[in-house]
Structure formats: C-alpha cells, structure tokens
Design a protein around this motif. Structure first.
Motif: not given
Length: 288
Positions: A93-94, A114-116, A124-125, A136-138
């Motif tokens: 996961t992220a 990072y969260r920001q 969605d982390e 999204m991966r990029m």
C-alpha cells in the motif's frame, strides 16, 4: 556556464550496447530551470536519465550532480527520480511504501509531506498498488520522489497516462518546485505541448546523439514551417533548409532562421515550428 550554477553537468558521456550507442553527450541542467528532454522512441532518453541518476554506469565521460556524484550518498539524497518503467511491488500500500522510504532516506524523509502529496493526488494510502491505475502509480512515484525534499527532479514520462486536468496540476507543481532557485528539473516527455508550457530549454536526443540544447523561446522562434513552391525554395541558402516534403501542392519545409527566410521571401507563409514539427521533419530527413 559554470558547474556551480548547474544542478547537473554531463560531459562526454557514452553508453554502449550491442545494438545501440548513446553519446558522447554534453548536457547541463541549470539551477532554477526546467530542461525538457525530447526524442523519438529508442533515442536513448531513458538510458541517459539512468546514467545521470546512477542507476547504470557510464562507459565514458563524467557526471556531476549538485557538486557531487550520482554514486555518493550526498548526490542521491538531493535527487528525486521517477521512471516510466519503475513501479513498486503491487501488494504494497502507499502507507507501507512510505514507511519503506523513511527507512531509506532517514531524517530527510518528511512523512507529513508524503501524506499531503497523497491527499493532493487523490491517492488512498490504504489501497495496494495493484488497485491503482497507471496514472495513479505515476502520481505515487512522484509523491515518493518529492517527500524527501530533493533539489533535482529527474522525470521520465512523468505526465504520461494522466488526463489533461491532472497533467495541468502536475505542471503547476513542477513550476512551484522551481520557484526555489536551488531546485531544478530534467524531464523527458512525448507530450511536447507540456514542455512548451513549462520548460526553459529543450534538449533533443536523436538516435543516441544530442542534436542541440537550446533555450525554448529561442528554439521556437528560430525554426519555421515554410510552405511555398519549388522556385521560391530554390532561392534560399542551403543552411536554412533542414528537410523538405514535396507534395502535389508544393513544398513544406522545416527551415532554420525563420526571420531570415521571411526577409528573403517576403510574403511567404512561414509559421513558427513546434517541437513536434522539428522532431518530425528531422526524422523524415534521416529516413531518406
């Protein structure tokens, strides 16, 4: 330009493979600037970026990265990289990726940033990477590249696969990044319209050779697309003509020195050439 005013300096770099040779290449990335790297598929763009970031070793030449080397901890710490073919393990996961990056970058890693960035990019982390689209991966790769506050971003097709709205957001982010004059970006992209919006200079890599690196505004004012008859074309000096396409309706020519062409052929139609035009006509010339 002195190396002190540059984020990256590439001198005489070469890389040899059985079926392809890159270089020798000389390229600079000035501090506070965005350099756009363009070229056809297989021109060597990704190869050059991987040499710059220390992913692969060069066979010849030298690379200076923010006064250091891509092979030193200092050089790598100041570098944020996003490659088109580099993705994370799909089961992670992220949030888990963020923890891994914290272990790699230590005190440089900014978990709050990072969260920001994940929130800003709509990620969605808690979802695994395999649930992400390509775009999204990029964006996840870009978040990990930015969260340790690098001074140089190296981006390989970073806007590829993104819809126009998100691409616009990314370009704004890049422009914000270089507001700090100690920050720089080297970005390769097939979406040359993006580079025309944000790049300060354009480097054109063609069949493993760097044909030029020029300020974008100078480049776009220098080249033109001339549409005329064969008789008018014959009036131009050879150094003005890059490549001509002949049709039943006349000639379409990429010319260098647009103002001089208009002086020699007053009343001729000679529109400014885009980066795409320059690449397209150069490729056509070499195929003849």
């Amino acid at each position: 330009m002195s190396s002190a005013s540059c984020a990256a300096v590439i001198r005489g770099v070469e890389k040899h493979y059985p079926d392809f040779t890159l270089g020798p290449v000389d390229l600079t990335v000035p501090k506070g600037c965005i350099v756009g790297l363009v070229g056809e598929n297989g021109a060597g763009k990704t190869t050059l970026l991987k040499l710059l970031t220390g992913v692969n070793p060069a066979d010849a030449g030298s690379i200076e990265l923010l006064g250091s080397s891509p092979h030193t901890p200092a050089g790598r710490g100041d570098l944020g990289a996003v490659f088109d073919d580099a993705y994370f393990y799909e089961s992670l996961t992220a949030k888990q990726i963020g923890k891994s990056m914290a272990g790699i970058f230590g005190s440089r890693w900014d978990s709050g940033e990072y969260r920001q960035l994940l929130k800003q990019f709509g990620l969605d982390e808690g979802k695994p990477v395999k649930a992400y689209s390509r775009g999204m991966r990029m964006k996840l790769s870009l978040a990990t590249a930015l969260a340790h506050h690098p001074r140089l971003l190296v981006l390989d097709e970073a806007t590829s696969g993104l819809d126009p709205v998100v691409r616009g957001e990314m370009l704004d982010l890049f422009l914000d990044f270089i507001q700090d004059e100690d920050h720089s970006i080297l970005i390769s992209s097939h979406i040359t319209g993006d580079l025309e919006q944000v790049a300060d200079s354009i480097a054109y890599l063609h069949q493993g050779k760097l044909l030029f690196q020029e300020e974008k505004d100078v480049l776009l004012s220098k080249y033109g697309i001339l549409r005329c008859g064969a008789g008018d074309l014959a009036a131009l000096p050879g150094e003005c003509i890059v490549h001509t396409r002949r049709t039943d309706f006349g000639c379409e020519t990429l010319v260098k020195g647009r103002e001089e062409v208009l002086r020699l052929l007053p009343g001729a139609v000679c529109d400014p050439a885009s980066i795409d035009d320059i690449m397209r006509f150069t490729s056509g010339r070499d195929k003849q």
